[in-house]
Design an enzyme around this catalytic site. Sequence first.
Site, PDB file in Angstrom:
ATOM      1  N   GLY A  46       0.864  -1.182   0.000  1.00 46.41           N
ATOM      2  CA  GLY A  46       0.000   0.000   0.000  1.00 46.41           C
ATOM      3  C   GLY A  46       0.899   1.230   0.000  1.00 46.41           C
ATOM      4  O   GLY A  46       1.843   1.317   0.794  1.00 46.41           O
ATOM      5  N   ALA A  47       0.607   2.152  -0.910  1.00 45.11           N
ATOM      6  CA  ALA A  47       1.535   3.265  -1.159  1.00 45.11           C
ATOM      7  C   ALA A  47       1.927   4.066   0.097  1.00 45.11           C
ATOM      8  O   ALA A  47       3.122   4.234   0.372  1.00 45.11           O
ATOM      9  CB  ALA A  47       0.943   4.179  -2.242  1.00 45.11           C
ATOM     10  N   ARG A  88      10.134  -1.412  -5.039  1.00 43.65           N
ATOM     11  CA  ARG A  88       8.905  -1.418  -5.844  1.00 43.65           C
ATOM     12  C   ARG A  88       8.846  -0.083  -6.602  1.00 43.65           C
ATOM     13  O   ARG A  88       8.974   0.976  -5.990  1.00 43.65           O
ATOM     14  CB  ARG A  88       7.657  -1.596  -4.948  1.00 43.65           C
ATOM     15  CG  ARG A  88       7.650  -2.954  -4.202  1.00 43.65           C
ATOM     16  CD  ARG A  88       6.297  -3.245  -3.585  1.00 43.65           C
ATOM     17  NE  ARG A  88       5.312  -3.556  -4.597  1.00 43.65           N
ATOM     18  CZ  ARG A  88       4.004  -3.657  -4.347  1.00 43.65           C
ATOM     19  NH1 ARG A  88       3.534  -3.445  -3.124  1.00 43.65           N
ATOM     20  NH2 ARG A  88       3.156  -3.964  -5.311  1.00 43.65           N
ATOM     21  N   GLN A 195      -5.839  -8.697  -2.250  1.00 50.97           N
ATOM     22  CA  GLN A 195      -5.860  -7.684  -1.181  1.00 50.97           C
ATOM     23  C   GLN A 195      -7.295  -7.382  -0.742  1.00 50.97           C
ATOM     24  O   GLN A 195      -7.521  -6.997   0.406  1.00 50.97           O
ATOM     25  CB  GLN A 195      -5.206  -6.382  -1.674  1.00 50.97           C
ATOM     26  CG  GLN A 195      -3.706  -6.436  -1.840  1.00 50.97           C
ATOM     27  CD  GLN A 195      -3.303  -6.802  -3.247  1.00 50.97           C
ATOM     28  OE1 GLN A 195      -4.045  -7.478  -3.960  1.00 50.97           O
ATOM     29  NE2 GLN A 195      -2.133  -6.378  -3.680  1.00 50.97           N
ATOM     30  N   ASP A 236      -1.564   4.663  -6.230  1.00 50.79           N
ATOM     31  CA  ASP A 236      -0.120   4.497  -6.011  1.00 50.79           C
ATOM     32  C   ASP A 236       0.662   5.676  -6.543  1.00 50.79           C
ATOM     33  O   ASP A 236       1.773   5.973  -6.088  1.00 50.79           O
ATOM     34  CB  ASP A 236       0.367   3.205  -6.655  1.00 50.79           C
ATOM     35  CG  ASP A 236      -0.002   2.048  -5.759  1.00 50.79           C
ATOM     36  OD1 ASP A 236      -1.161   1.618  -5.817  1.00 50.79           O
ATOM     37  OD2 ASP A 236       0.862   1.628  -4.951  1.00 50.79           O
ATOM     38  N   ASN A 246      -3.184   2.647 -10.046  1.00 47.81           N
ATOM     39  CA  ASN A 246      -3.625   1.896  -8.859  1.00 47.81           C
ATOM     40  C   ASN A 246      -3.642   0.416  -9.226  1.00 47.81           C
ATOM     41  O   ASN A 246      -3.312   0.041 -10.360  1.00 47.81           O
ATOM     42  CB  ASN A 246      -5.006   2.394  -8.408  1.00 47.81           C
ATOM     43  CG  ASN A 246      -5.388   1.851  -7.032  1.00 47.81           C
ATOM     44  OD1 ASN A 246      -4.596   1.909  -6.089  1.00 47.81           O
ATOM     45  ND2 ASN A 246      -6.572   1.282  -6.898  1.00 47.81           N
ATOM     46  N   LYS A 247      -3.996  -0.401  -8.292  1.00 45.25           N
ATOM     47  CA  LYS A 247      -3.971  -1.862  -8.458  1.00 45.25           C
ATOM     48  C   LYS A 247      -4.591  -2.306  -9.771  1.00 45.25           C
ATOM     49  O   LYS A 247      -5.639  -1.783 -10.173  1.00 45.25           O
ATOM     50  CB  LYS A 247      -4.716  -2.487  -7.267  1.00 45.25           C
ATOM     51  CG  LYS A 247      -4.779  -3.990  -7.232  1.00 45.25           C
ATOM     52  CD  LYS A 247      -3.437  -4.659  -7.377  1.00 45.25           C
ATOM     53  CE  LYS A 247      -2.408  -4.180  -6.403  1.00 45.25           C
ATOM     54  NZ  LYS A 247      -1.013  -4.605  -6.775  1.00 45.25           N
TER      55      LYS A 247
HETATM   56  O1  MRU Z   1       0.458  -3.993  -4.553  1.00 41.56           O
HETATM   57  P1  MRU Z   1      -0.127  -3.239  -3.398  1.00 41.56           P
HETATM   58  O2  MRU Z   1      -0.948  -4.084  -2.496  1.00 41.56           O
HETATM   59  O3  MRU Z   1       0.931  -2.450  -2.667  1.00 41.56           O
HETATM   60  O4  MRU Z   1      -1.086  -2.204  -4.090  1.00 41.56           O
HETATM   61  C1  MRU Z   1      -1.831  -1.336  -3.283  1.00 41.56           C
HETATM   62  C2  MRU Z   1      -2.794  -0.505  -4.033  1.00 41.56           C
HETATM   63  O5  MRU Z   1      -2.904  -0.578  -5.232  1.00 41.56           O
HETATM   64  C3  MRU Z   1      -3.554   0.492  -3.220  1.00 41.56           C
HETATM   65  O6  MRU Z   1      -4.809   0.724  -3.776  1.00 41.56           O
HETATM   66  C4  MRU Z   1      -2.781   1.825  -3.194  1.00 41.56           C
HETATM   67  O7  MRU Z   1      -1.455   1.615  -2.789  1.00 41.56           O
HETATM   68  C5  MRU Z   1      -3.415   2.823  -2.317  1.00 41.56           C
HETATM   69  S1  MRU Z   1      -3.279   2.393  -0.638  1.00 41.56           S
HETATM   70  C6  MRU Z   1      -3.927   3.604   0.333  1.00 41.56           C
END
Ligand code: MRU
Length: 349
Positions: A46-47, A88, A195, A236, A246-247
Amino acid sequence: MIKTVEWTDAGVRFIDQTKLPTEETYVTCKSYEEVADAIRTMIVRGAPAIGVTAAMGVALGVRDSQARDLATLKRDLDHICDVLAATRPTAVNLFWGIRRMKAKFEEVSSKPIAEIKKVLVTEGQQMLAADIAANQSMGKHGAVLLPARGGILTHCNAGALATCGYGTALGVIRAAVDSGKKLHVFADETRPFLQGSRLTAWELMKDGIPTTVISDNMAGAMMRQGRIDAVIVGADRIAANGDVANKIGTYTVAVLAKEHRIPFYVAAPFSTVDLHTPDGSQIPIEQRSAKEVTHMAGKQIAPEGVGVENPAFDVTPHRYVAAIITERGVVRAPYSESLRALAPAETSA
Ligand code: MRU
């Protein structure tokens, strides 16, 4: 409150997100290399959580450096930052967290080494507290956008587990529920890392917020049936023109939302806004291991040797975004103007 990330004298402590929802276990990373591994393997993810974790990783590495003079300590700092920066590529918060620690180091570099180390540890802790405060403020700004009652779809996990606490998208939902709104959350399971079903469902159930998990391919049908009144996700990286990384799967949800005239909101702290990246095509997209797709809970679910793609993120063009909710306020199109207007003078140049 769930302690996603925590500074302890023994190291940086995390709830192990690879084990949720069946095991609530914690790991303590005792070196910056272990912190980098925790980011890479998604023990923490998560960012915003990644940003603060990176900062704490820098603080830990500098604290434990054997350097006896400033030049050696600075060389150690640069190496630690390089290792953490290579974990990442997509979440811009990672680089924001590292940059902040470097700037703090410069600011206090005339002080004795022991003092510099203390200041960096304190900086990491302050960033953690500021992240929670930002999420609460985002919650207040965003809650008014959600309907008084209805279904809210979210993708991935943009909750307490993706931040230092409270969450961005889930923070807005929490604030709306606290204000008396009767919401039911639909959590996309979010293939391949799950997630949504593992983390979003776990943390919302802990708070008693009604939640239903759906597989990603059900979202369109749910919208068509009139069961989704708004979509809210995290980010992100948000480019200067409002394009949102985003994801993976977020783009699909945004297109579906537009077709069904459902507002698609993005909630993110201003540290996720990258004014130096003009548009989404410039955002680096992380490719993760094929095994995340071909295996589930350790079991092979695709034929040996089949071709696999596993981009961890996608980009949603800004025209699909009804509003971006930040701790500084809610902005709408044209984002190239509204986002810049939120930036302090030195970052908007
Ligand atoms: O690969 P991840 O689990 O780190 O990806 C997370 C996401 O895509 C979240 O939506 C994003 O980081 C926002 S978290 C507040």
